[in-house]
Design an enzyme around this catalytic site. Structure first.
Site, mmCIF file in Angstrom:
data_model
loop_
_atom_site.group_PDB
_atom_site.id
_atom_site.type_symbol
_atom_site.label_atom_id
_atom_site.label_comp_id
_atom_site.label_asym_id
_atom_site.label_seq_id
_atom_site.Cartn_x
_atom_site.Cartn_y
_atom_site.Cartn_z
ATOM 1 N N GLU A 233 0.812 -1.224 0.000
ATOM 2 C CA GLU A 233 0.000 0.000 0.000
ATOM 3 C C GLU A 233 0.844 1.273 0.000
ATOM 4 O O GLU A 233 0.819 2.064 0.956
ATOM 5 C CB GLU A 233 -1.003 -0.031 1.165
ATOM 6 C CG GLU A 233 -1.897 -1.264 1.060
ATOM 7 C CD GLU A 233 -3.187 -1.206 1.861
ATOM 8 O OE1 GLU A 233 -3.289 -0.396 2.787
ATOM 9 O OE2 GLU A 233 -4.102 -1.991 1.540
ATOM 10 N N GLU A 331 -4.575 -8.748 -1.433
ATOM 11 C CA GLU A 331 -5.112 -8.518 -0.088
ATOM 12 C C GLU A 331 -6.583 -8.164 -0.132
ATOM 13 O O GLU A 331 -7.030 -7.392 -0.976
ATOM 14 C CB GLU A 331 -4.340 -7.399 0.628
ATOM 15 C CG GLU A 331 -4.464 -7.503 2.151
ATOM 16 C CD GLU A 331 -3.896 -6.308 2.872
ATOM 17 O OE1 GLU A 331 -2.659 -6.126 2.844
ATOM 18 O OE2 GLU A 331 -4.689 -5.555 3.473
#
Ligand SMILES: *[C@@H]1O[C@H](CO)[C@@H](O)[C@H](O)[C@H]1NC(C)=O
Ligand SMILES: *[C@@H]1O[C@H](CO)[C@@H](O)[C@H](O)[C@H]1NC(C)=O
Ligand SMILES: *[C@@H]1O[C@H](CO)[C@@H](O)[C@H](O)[C@H]1NC(C)=O
Ligand SMILES: *[C@@H]1O[C@H](CO)[C@@H](O)[C@H](O)[C@H]1NC(C)=O
Ligand SMILES: *[C@@H]1O[C@H](CO)[C@@H](O)[C@H](O)[C@H]1NC(C)=O
Ligand SMILES: *[C@@H]1O[C@H](CO)[C@@H](O)[C@H](O)[C@H]1NC(C)=O
Ligand SMILES: *[C@@H]1O[C@H](CO)[C@@H](O)[C@H](O)[C@H]1NC(C)=O
Length: 501
Positions: A233, A331
């Protein structure tokens, strides 16, 4: 992960493209079902279904195996510190059960796993592999921490897989943050802004070599790293847990000047994946990084997370821009289950909806977040304080474990994900499928390496839907078209997998 960012839009889609097919489909169709308000949980149905000649129905699922798309790499979950910690606290009966539920032939047949490089939010506490300040040559690098309970869990998972398959567990490793001393603002978290939450120029080479040391150290423990993402991220800049910022340009340059060359010279077989963040911005990252031929030459593909919503059209665009770069879903999670004994059915549908949409838009594999958490959705050393005590919490996992009473609570999405992961082996190819005449059915289909057809059909509606499943197959030397079909009742809130050759 970002459990607070679960702002998905639940749109029902009519999937894919045109219809029809080649080769003949006869005989038995095995089918497996999970349905709300029944006892069916990945339950093989008896008797088998059989194809018969065509009949007329308003709702149809049509398979055309002559239209083939991407090849599937696999399915898995994350060996976070928290998941591994919880596993280590289970008694031996439950440890065996967990390994069996995920990695055995009877279980979900997982063949991938994500592994944080150092701590993340779902860690018992904060750690890195080199806490000696300014250790630019990584003389003090050590994965001693991971030898406690992470590596043993991965080894047992791989051994469970190897009992029925000679395929290796593919480990995809991702860093959340380098040691604080490598960063501009000397902290693992990003409390001020993204600007300070990045690498110091003088440690870019050191950080690239840290990946190499990590791969070598894990290799030394018998765990082969299949791939790495550059950064978990990179756009998140989390205030309360480990993170580091890249934008598409700085990630491109870091790959080109440091990470790419370091990996190529030491471990050219290890795959490098860019991005590793939400689907909403994937096109920009793919465009920026892969349009640079040198950066692109080091990278295998793109990793995406689901927290921005469906964004399936972005996957399609990213694929069209760079058809040679596979897209992997790395994810996904849902908000903490407050009552693990009474799991939410919609989480199952959310997972399957995302997977079906992803696979219909070129995704090659799906890795869930924490394999296991305690009944409070922890431990989690960061993030919002939702639970009592020092250990914070916050997420759902497919299996939640009450460590005091030693009870396991499988959640509904365990079964929904299993409808795909269990029946779609590595090397399967997605084939054309489409739904007509219903807004509550979603479908995806694959051709396995053994040339079986796998069709997954989910009904998210409150009503039963009777439909015809047709495989438009060409039979006979004259090329005469013979359309065969199954008559199926999809119960309300159900998912079914059909297998035939
Ligand atoms: C199935 O796909 C093939 C390949 O594109 C196409 O030629 C054929 O017409 C399709 N069949 C039907 C019934 O749509
Ligand atoms: C059901 O079909 C599968 C193949 O799709 C076959 O292996 C199995 O034996 C069949 N079961 C029965 C009870 O006929
Ligand atoms: C299905 O309906 C169409 C149009 O009403 C008709 O032409 C066709 O013969 C029917 N097929 C079967 C298998 O009944
Ligand atoms: C583990 O815990 C469960 C539930 O309390 C129990 O049924 C099982 O026998 C235990 N296994 C061992 C080896 O203690
Ligand atoms: C790291 O290695 C280089 C080259 O061997 C050396 O010049 C440098 O002093 C070393 N740095 C430290 C902190 O030991
Ligand atoms: C896996 O095992 C099968 C036999 O069980 C064998 O035919 C195949 O070659 C093996 N594949 C690899 C990659 O070792
Ligand atoms: C899994 O075990 C196989 C067989 O021992 C080995 O070749 C492979 O590298 C292992 N994979 C991992 C991720 O440990």
């Amino acid at each position: 992960m970002a459990s607070s960012l679960l702002c998905f839009v639940f749109v029902l889609h009519l999937f894919c493209c045109p219809a029809s097919s080649a080769s003949s489909s006869t005989g038995d169709v095995k089918w497996i079902r999970t349905a709300k308000d029944t006892s069916d949980r990945l339950t093989v149905q008896t008797p088998n279904l059989t194809f018969s000649s065509d009949f007329n129905f308003t709702v149809g699922v049509t398979i055309n195996r002559s239209l083939m798309y991407q090849t599937i790499v696999g399915f898995g979950g994350a060996f976070t510190d928290s998941a591994s910690y919880v596993f280590s606290k289970l008694n031996s009966t439950h440890q065996a059960a967990i390994l069996n539920m995920y990695f055995s032939e009877d279980g979900l047949r997982y063949n991938m796993g994500r592994l944080p490089i150092g701590s993340c939010d779902f860690s018992y506490n904060h750690y890195t592999y080199d806490e000696v300040r300014d250790d630019e040559n990584l003389t003090h690098f050590t994965i001693e921490h991971d030898k406690g309970y992470i590596i043993p869990f991965i080894r047992e998972a791989n051994a469970t897989l190897n009992k029925w398959s000679n395929d290796s567990l593919y480990i995809l490793a991702s860093p959340w943050s380098p040691p604080a001393w490598m960063k501009v603002l000397d902290l693992p978290y990003c409390p001020l802004s993204c600007l300070e939450c990045r690498l110091k120029d003088k440690y870019k080479k050191t950080w690239a070599e840290y990946f190499v040391k990590f791969i070598e150290a894990y290799g030394g423990e018998g765990v082969r790293v299949w791939g790495v993402t550059v950064q978990n991220e990179p756009g998140a800049c989390p205030v309360e847990y480990e993170g580091m910022h890249f934008d598409p340009e700085t990630q491109r340059d870091f790959i080109k000047e440091y990470l790419g060359p370091s990996l190529r010279s030491s471990h050219p077989d290890v795959k490098l994946l860019i991005y590793d963040h939400n689907k909403n911005h994937v096109v920009k990252w793919v465009e920026t990084i892969f349009s640079d031929p040198e950066a692109s030459s080091y990278a295998w593909g793109t990793a995406v997370h689901w927290y921005s919503g469906d964004d399936f059209e972005n996957l399609q665009s990213a694929h069209s821009l760079q058809p040679g770069k596979p897209i992997l879903a790395t994810e996904a999670t849902v908000a903490r289950e407050k009552n693990p004994e009474n799991p939410k059915w919609e989480h199952g549908e959310h997972y399957a909806h995302d997977m079906i949409g992803d696979f219909n838009n070129w995704v090659v594999g799906f890795i869930d977040w924490n394999l296991l958490l305690d009944r409070y959705g922890g431990p989690n050393h960061a993030g919002p304080q939702e639970c009592e005590g020092l250990i914070k919490c916050g997420s759902a996992a497919m299996i939640l474990a009450d460590l005091e009473t030693q009870v396991l609570y499988p959640q509904v999405f365990y079964y929904y994900v299993g409808h795909i992961s269990k029946y779609v082996p590595r090397g399967s190819v997605r084939i054309n499928s489409r739904v007509t005449g219903s807004s509550s059915l979603e479908c995806v289909a694959f051709l396995t390496p053994e040339k079986s057809i796998v069709v997954i059909v989910m009904n998210t509606g409150d009503e039963s839907v009777e439909f015809k499943l047709a495989d438009v197959a060409t039979a006979g030397a004259a090329g005469e078209q013979s359309v065969q079909a199954l008559k199926v009742q999809a119960l309300p809130h159900s998912i079914q997998t059909f297998l035939y050759t």
